[in-house]
Design a protein around this motif. Structure first.
Motif, short mmCIF file in Angstrom:
data_model
loop_
_atom_site.label_atom_id
_atom_site.label_comp_id
_atom_site.label_asym_id
_atom_site.label_seq_id
_atom_site.Cartn_x
_atom_site.Cartn_y
_atom_site.Cartn_z
N SER A 71 0.83 -1.21 0.00
CA SER A 71 0.00 0.00 0.00
C SER A 71 0.87 1.26 0.00
O SER A 71 0.52 2.25 -0.65
CB SER A 71 -0.97 0.00 1.19
N ARG A 105 -7.93 2.90 -4.95
CA ARG A 105 -8.62 2.28 -3.82
C ARG A 105 -9.92 1.63 -4.30
O ARG A 105 -10.22 0.49 -3.94
CB ARG A 105 -8.92 3.31 -2.74
N TYR A 110 -5.15 -0.08 -4.22
CA TYR A 110 -4.64 0.58 -3.01
C TYR A 110 -5.50 0.15 -1.83
O TYR A 110 -6.69 0.47 -1.78
CB TYR A 110 -4.67 2.10 -3.20
N ARG A 111 -4.90 -0.63 -0.93
CA ARG A 111 -5.62 -1.14 0.24
C ARG A 111 -4.78 -0.89 1.48
O ARG A 111 -4.11 -1.79 1.99
CB ARG A 111 -5.89 -2.63 0.06
N PRO A 112 -4.84 0.34 2.01
CA PRO A 112 -3.92 0.72 3.09
C PRO A 112 -4.15 0.01 4.41
O PRO A 112 -3.23 -0.09 5.21
CB PRO A 112 -4.14 2.22 3.23
#
Length: 121
Positions: A71, A105, A110-112
């Motif tokens: 991420s 996301r 994007y997967r923080p």
């Protein structure tokens, strides 16, 4: 960690970044010449975008040598991709960077907050 294992991990990370970066760039009409790993001796930055549309991303933590979370790599990549349209840090750059990150996301790139391995994202 063996050198061959580190090289394999780096190759896997950069290959995934290239795939995801190409997908993001294509969606936003950005032309990317190359997405490459930053040189190992570079310690002061996470990424850089050159005027020839080459992007370099640091893959590993400076002190531990461990791979950075995926991420974080995508966040850096979106920042550098935004420079392909706005080669500064002004308000238009910031808005575009957040637009790139939001789309990444939404697409699951994007997967923080996802727990797991560094390359999991």
């Amino acid at each position: 960690m063996s050198g061959s294992r580190r090289q394999r991990e780096n190759r896997e990370l950069i290959d995934q970044l290239r795939r995801d970066g190409s997908r993001i760039a294509r969606h936003f009409g950005l032309l990317v010449r190359a997405i490459d790993p930053e040189r190992a001796n570079v310690k002061r930055r996470y990424g850089i975008c050159y005027s020839d549309s080459t992007i370099r991303i640091r893959l590993r933590h400076v002190t531990s040598g461990q791979p950075l979370r995926y991420s974080s790599l995508i966040n850096t990549l979106c920042h550098e991709l935004a420079h392909l349209r706005h080669f500064n840090h002004g308000e238009r750059f910031k808005r575009f960077y957040l637009e790139l990150l939001g789309w990444a996301r939404q697409q699951g790139i994007y997967r923080p907050n996802r727990p797991g391995s560094a390359a999991a994202g």
